[in-house]
Design a protein around this motif. Structure first.
Motif, PDB file in Angstrom:
ATOM      1  N   ARG A 261       0.836  -1.213   0.000  1.00 20.60           N
ATOM      2  CA  ARG A 261       0.000   0.000   0.000  1.00 20.60           C
ATOM      3  C   ARG A 261       0.863   1.252   0.000  1.00 20.60           C
ATOM      4  NH1 ARG A 261      -1.895   4.006   2.935  1.00 20.60           N
ATOM      5  NH2 ARG A 261      -0.669   3.456   4.759  1.00 20.60           N
ATOM      6  N   LEU A 262       1.910   1.268   0.820  1.00 24.26           N
ATOM      7  CA  LEU A 262       2.795   2.430   0.890  1.00 24.26           C
ATOM      8  C   LEU A 262       3.543   2.629  -0.427  1.00 24.26           C
ATOM      9  CD1 LEU A 262       4.232   1.889   4.493  1.00 24.26           C
ATOM     10  CD2 LEU A 262       2.584   3.637   3.780  1.00 24.26           C
ATOM     11  N   LEU A 263       3.943   1.534  -1.066  1.00 25.00           N
ATOM     12  CA  LEU A 263       4.656   1.636  -2.345  1.00 25.00           C
ATOM     13  C   LEU A 263       3.749   2.171  -3.451  1.00 25.00           C
ATOM     14  CD1 LEU A 263       6.637  -1.712  -2.145  1.00 25.00           C
ATOM     15  CD2 LEU A 263       7.655   0.578  -2.173  1.00 25.00           C
ATOM     16  N   ARG A 264       2.444   1.901  -3.334  1.00 25.42           N
ATOM     17  CA  ARG A 264       1.498   2.409  -4.341  1.00 25.42           C
ATOM     18  C   ARG A 264       1.086   3.845  -4.093  1.00 25.42           C
ATOM     19  NH1 ARG A 264      -1.164  -2.704  -3.348  1.00 25.42           N
ATOM     20  NH2 ARG A 264      -2.653  -1.570  -2.047  1.00 25.42           N
ATOM     21  N   ASP A 265       1.279   4.319  -2.880  1.00 25.07           N
ATOM     22  CA  ASP A 265       0.789   5.637  -2.485  1.00 25.07           C
ATOM     23  C   ASP A 265       1.647   6.727  -3.125  1.00 25.07           C
ATOM     24  OD1 ASP A 265      -0.093   7.943  -1.257  1.00 25.07           O
ATOM     25  OD2 ASP A 265      -0.186   7.065   0.747  1.00 25.07           O
ATOM     26  N   PRO A 266       1.065   7.577  -3.979  1.00 26.74           N
ATOM     27  CA  PRO A 266       1.868   8.636  -4.620  1.00 26.74           C
ATOM     28  C   PRO A 266       2.475   9.610  -3.615  1.00 26.74           C
ATOM     29  CG  PRO A 266      -0.486   8.940  -5.028  1.00 26.74           C
ATOM     30  CD  PRO A 266      -0.339   7.596  -4.413  1.00 26.74           C
ATOM     31  N   LEU A 267       1.873   9.744  -2.440  1.00 24.58           N
ATOM     32  CA  LEU A 267       2.440  10.638  -1.430  1.00 24.58           C
ATOM     33  C   LEU A 267       3.717  10.074  -0.815  1.00 24.58           C
ATOM     34  CD1 LEU A 267      -0.838  11.710   0.423  1.00 24.58           C
ATOM     35  CD2 LEU A 267       0.387  12.937  -1.367  1.00 24.58           C
ATOM     36  N   MET A 268       3.978   8.785  -1.029  1.00 26.67           N
ATOM     37  CA  MET A 268       5.175   8.133  -0.506  1.00 26.67           C
ATOM     38  C   MET A 268       6.218   7.901  -1.591  1.00 26.67           C
ATOM     39  SD  MET A 268       4.658   7.627   2.746  1.00 26.67           S
ATOM     40  CE  MET A 268       3.264   7.754   3.880  1.00 26.67           C
ATOM     41  N   ALA A 269       6.027   8.496  -2.757  1.00 26.94           N
ATOM     42  CA  ALA A 269       6.891   8.196  -3.900  1.00 26.94           C
ATOM     43  C   ALA A 269       8.349   8.568  -3.657  1.00 26.94           C
ATOM     44  CB  ALA A 269       6.370   8.922  -5.145  1.00 26.94           C
ATOM     45  N   ASP A 270       8.620   9.572  -2.821  1.00 24.60           N
ATOM     46  CA  ASP A 270       9.999  10.002  -2.568  1.00 24.60           C
ATOM     47  C   ASP A 270      10.647   9.253  -1.405  1.00 24.60           C
ATOM     48  OD1 ASP A 270       9.853  11.858  -4.625  1.00 24.60           O
ATOM     49  OD2 ASP A 270       9.057  13.422  -3.314  1.00 24.60           O
ATOM     50  N   LEU A 271       9.894   8.387  -0.754  1.00 25.61           N
ATOM     51  CA  LEU A 271      10.437   7.643   0.377  1.00 25.61           C
ATOM     52  C   LEU A 271      11.202   6.428  -0.137  1.00 25.61           C
ATOM     53  CD1 LEU A 271      10.141   8.018   3.501  1.00 25.61           C
ATOM     54  CD2 LEU A 271       8.418   6.207   3.416  1.00 25.61           C
ATOM     55  N   PRO A 272      12.475   6.254   0.248  1.00 23.88           N
ATOM     56  CA  PRO A 272      13.254   5.104  -0.244  1.00 23.88           C
ATOM     57  C   PRO A 272      12.595   3.782   0.127  1.00 23.88           C
ATOM     58  CG  PRO A 272      14.680   6.703   0.852  1.00 23.88           C
ATOM     59  CD  PRO A 272      13.268   7.127   1.136  1.00 23.88           C
ATOM     60  N   VAL A 273      12.855   2.767  -0.692  1.00 26.30           N
ATOM     61  CA  VAL A 273      12.283   1.450  -0.449  1.00 26.30           C
ATOM     62  C   VAL A 273      12.684   0.931   0.926  1.00 26.30           C
ATOM     63  CG1 VAL A 273      12.416  -0.975  -1.150  1.00 26.30           C
ATOM     64  CG2 VAL A 273      12.021   0.806  -2.862  1.00 26.30           C
ATOM     65  N   GLN A 274      13.929   1.161   1.338  1.00 23.65           N
ATOM     66  CA  GLN A 274      14.380   0.691   2.641  1.00 23.65           C
ATOM     67  C   GLN A 274      13.568   1.328   3.774  1.00 23.65           C
ATOM     68  OE1 GLN A 274      18.582   1.032   3.291  1.00 23.65           O
ATOM     69  NE2 GLN A 274      18.498   0.203   5.374  1.00 23.65           N
ATOM     70  N   ALA A 275      13.198   2.613   3.594  1.00 21.07           N
ATOM     71  CA  ALA A 275      12.386   3.290   4.599  1.00 21.07           C
ATOM     72  C   ALA A 275      10.978   2.693   4.662  1.00 21.07           C
ATOM     73  CB  ALA A 275      12.313   4.786   4.296  1.00 21.07           C
ATOM     74  N   ILE A 276      10.463   2.241   3.520  1.00 23.58           N
ATOM     75  CA  ILE A 276       9.168   1.559   3.516  1.00 23.58           C
ATOM     76  C   ILE A 276       9.262   0.288   4.354  1.00 23.58           C
ATOM     77  CG2 ILE A 276       7.478   0.348   2.089  1.00 23.58           C
ATOM     78  CD1 ILE A 276       7.322   3.298   1.610  1.00 23.58           C
ATOM     79  N   GLY A 277      10.364  -0.453   4.182  1.00 24.65           N
ATOM     80  CA  GLY A 277      10.567  -1.656   4.977  1.00 24.65           C
ATOM     81  C   GLY A 277      10.591  -1.358   6.468  1.00 24.65           C
ATOM     82  N   SER A 278      11.275  -0.281   6.847  1.00 26.89           N
ATOM     83  CA  SER A 278      11.347   0.089   8.268  1.00 26.89           C
ATOM     84  C   SER A 278       9.978   0.439   8.805  1.00 26.89           C
ATOM     85  CB  SER A 278      12.303   1.280   8.444  1.00 26.89           C
ATOM     86  OG  SER A 278      13.620   0.919   8.090  1.00 26.89           O
ATOM     87  N   ARG A 279       9.121   1.024   7.961  1.00 22.84           N
ATOM     88  CA  ARG A 279       7.778   1.400   8.411  1.00 22.84           C
ATOM     89  C   ARG A 279       6.903   0.190   8.704  1.00 22.84           C
ATOM     90  NH1 ARG A 279       5.044   6.882   6.548  1.00 22.84           N
ATOM     91  NH2 ARG A 279       6.832   8.272   6.739  1.00 22.84           N
ATOM     92  N   VAL A 280       7.301  -0.962   8.187  1.00 20.42           N
ATOM     93  CA  VAL A 280       6.542  -2.182   8.491  1.00 20.42           C
ATOM     94  C   VAL A 280       7.377  -3.135   9.343  1.00 20.42           C
ATOM     95  CG1 VAL A 280       5.035  -2.005   6.485  1.00 20.42           C
ATOM     96  CG2 VAL A 280       7.196  -3.253   6.281  1.00 20.42           C
ATOM     97  N   GLY A 281       8.346  -2.583  10.060  1.00 20.55           N
ATOM     98  CA  GLY A 281       9.078  -3.350  11.057  1.00 20.55           C
ATOM     99  C   GLY A 281      10.208  -4.199  10.541  1.00 20.55           C
ATOM    100  N   ILE A 282      10.669  -3.965   9.301  1.00 23.76           N
ATOM    101  CA  ILE A 282      11.763  -4.767   8.723  1.00 23.76           C
ATOM    102  C   ILE A 282      12.868  -3.816   8.279  1.00 23.76           C
ATOM    103  CG2 ILE A 282      12.382  -6.539   7.038  1.00 23.76           C
ATOM    104  CD1 ILE A 282       9.358  -7.123   6.805  1.00 23.76           C
ATOM    105  N   ALA A 283      13.857  -3.637   9.120  1.00 26.82           N
ATOM    106  CA  ALA A 283      14.930  -2.682   8.832  1.00 26.82           C
ATOM    107  C   ALA A 283      15.951  -3.235   7.843  1.00 26.82           C
ATOM    108  CB  ALA A 283      15.635  -2.295  10.141  1.00 26.82           C
ATOM    109  N   ASP A 284      16.087  -4.559   7.770  1.00 32.13           N
ATOM    110  CA  ASP A 284      17.053  -5.182   6.868  1.00 32.13           C
ATOM    111  C   ASP A 284      16.534  -5.116   5.430  1.00 32.13           C
ATOM    112  OD1 ASP A 284      19.211  -6.814   5.929  1.00 32.13           O
ATOM    113  OD2 ASP A 284      17.830  -8.523   5.950  1.00 32.13           O
ATOM    114  N   ALA A 285      17.220  -4.350   4.578  1.00 30.93           N
ATOM    115  CA  ALA A 285      16.747  -4.119   3.213  1.00 30.93           C
ATOM    116  C   ALA A 285      16.673  -5.412   2.415  1.00 30.93           C
ATOM    117  CB  ALA A 285      17.656  -3.108   2.509  1.00 30.93           C
ATOM    118  N   ALA A 286      17.711  -6.262   2.546  1.00 31.22           N
ATOM    119  CA  ALA A 286      17.719  -7.517   1.788  1.00 31.22           C
ATOM    120  C   ALA A 286      16.598  -8.443   2.259  1.00 31.22           C
ATOM    121  CB  ALA A 286      19.077  -8.201   1.928  1.00 31.22           C
ATOM    122  N   GLY A 287      16.403  -8.493   3.573  1.00 31.73           N
ATOM    123  CA  GLY A 287      15.332  -9.328   4.111  1.00 31.73           C
ATOM    124  C   GLY A 287      13.963  -8.843   3.664  1.00 31.73           C
TER     125      GLY A 287
END
Length: 307
Positions: A261-287
């Motif tokens: 949902r966050l990746l689809r949200d145009p308001l989150m378009a400038d947020l790095p993918v790794q930051a999206i992961g952190s927002r859902v409790g997964i700080a490890d980018a590869a994981g």
């Protein structure tokens, strides 16, 4: 993007609604010249559609519901006239001001014996806060205009339907998301007393709500969830023993659904993918990338680009 289409034949209408919604079979109820108008606006993955048509019926048959053309809920809000909705062995007559939900994954019929107007909200399953099990108990059960909770959502639906062409310009995506959340709250709250009598089902709903509220907690797990609900870890696992997902799998699924949902949200378009992961409790980018790819068959970056 908003589109307004008017048809002057039932054949054209049958083609139009199958293209605009999901595949449907149509039947003209009365003889004579048929006319209908469809105004539609897709706001992200959520569709808002206002229909005015002469008498007809649409059917989502068993073969069409299994065709794989989309997993959606529809919420019909009756503007004028009357509609008969049938699904899951239940039927309800929708009068002006009533709303009801139905599922495109299962057969249904919606019939209008006289000219009628209706606003339909088309919602992907994974964007609706109620579980499929919950919605299965709510299909073809009307939230009547007289119900106190109807007043929380009915004015918004009327306003959305009256101004469909303007939502591309005025933040329609987030407005549609908020509307969907409000619909879930109204339907679940108003019908909960009748439909959620199973104590274990209610417990699972509470646990799922807790998980959704704590997705950003990296330490979220069965032990923390069990403690928050005053039960043992063993009792928590037993609660989900016969469910499609275990507790751990449910946490992963809900995290990935929120990440999508966050990746689809145009308001989150400038947020790095790794930051999206952190927002859902997964700080490890590869994981995060591995987990997301397993859930959706695509890396988070490619998923965002496609959206």
């Amino acid at each position: 993007m908003y589109q307004l289409q008017h048809v002057d034949s039932f054949t054209a209408w049958s083609r139009l609604i199958s293209d605009a919604f999901v595949k449907l079979r149509s039947e003209q109820i009365s003889s004579g010249h048929f006319t209908a108008t469809l105004g539609a606006n897709m706001l992200g993955e959520i569709g808002l559609m206002r229909i005015h048509a002469k008498p007809h019926a649409v059917k989502r048959t068993e073969d069409l519901s299994a065709s794989g053309d989309g997993d959606f809920y529809k919420v019909s809000y009756q503007l004028d006239g009357y509609g008969l909705l049938i699904q899951d062995g239940r039927e309800t007559l929708l009068a002006p001001g009533d709303l009801a939900i139905y599922d495109t994954q299962r057969p249904y019929t919606l019939a209008f014996e006289k000219p009628a107007s209706v606003l339909v909200t088309l919602v992907p399953h994974d964007l609706f806060r109620l579980s499929q099990q919950q919605v299965g108990q709510l299909t073809a059960v009307a939230l009547k205009e007289s119900h106190p909770l109807s007043g929380t959502v009915a004015p918004l639906l009327r306003h959305l339907g009256s101004n469909l062409s303007q939502w591309d310009e005025f933040g329609g995506y987030q407005l549609a998301r908020n509307t969907v959340d409000l619909l879930a709250t109204a339907l679940g709250g108003a019908l909960g007393a009748e439909c959620h009598g199973d104590a274990k089902l209610r417990q699972r709903e509470l646990v799922t709500g807790y998980i959704n509220a704590h997705l950003d907690d990296a330490d979220l797990g069965p032990a923390r969830i069990a403690a928050a609900h005053f039960m043992s870890v063993r009792s928590l696992h037993a609660l989900f023993e016969h469910q499609p997902l275990s507790v751990a799998a449910l946490i992963r699924h809900l995290r990935m659904r929120e990440a999508a949902r966050l990746l689809r949200d145009p308001l989150m378009a400038d947020l790095p993918v790794q930051a999206i992961g952190s927002r859902v409790g997964i700080a490890d980018a590869a994981g995060f990338s591995r987990m997301f790819s397993k859930e959706f068959g695509s890396t988070p970056g490619k998923y965002r680009d496609a959206a």
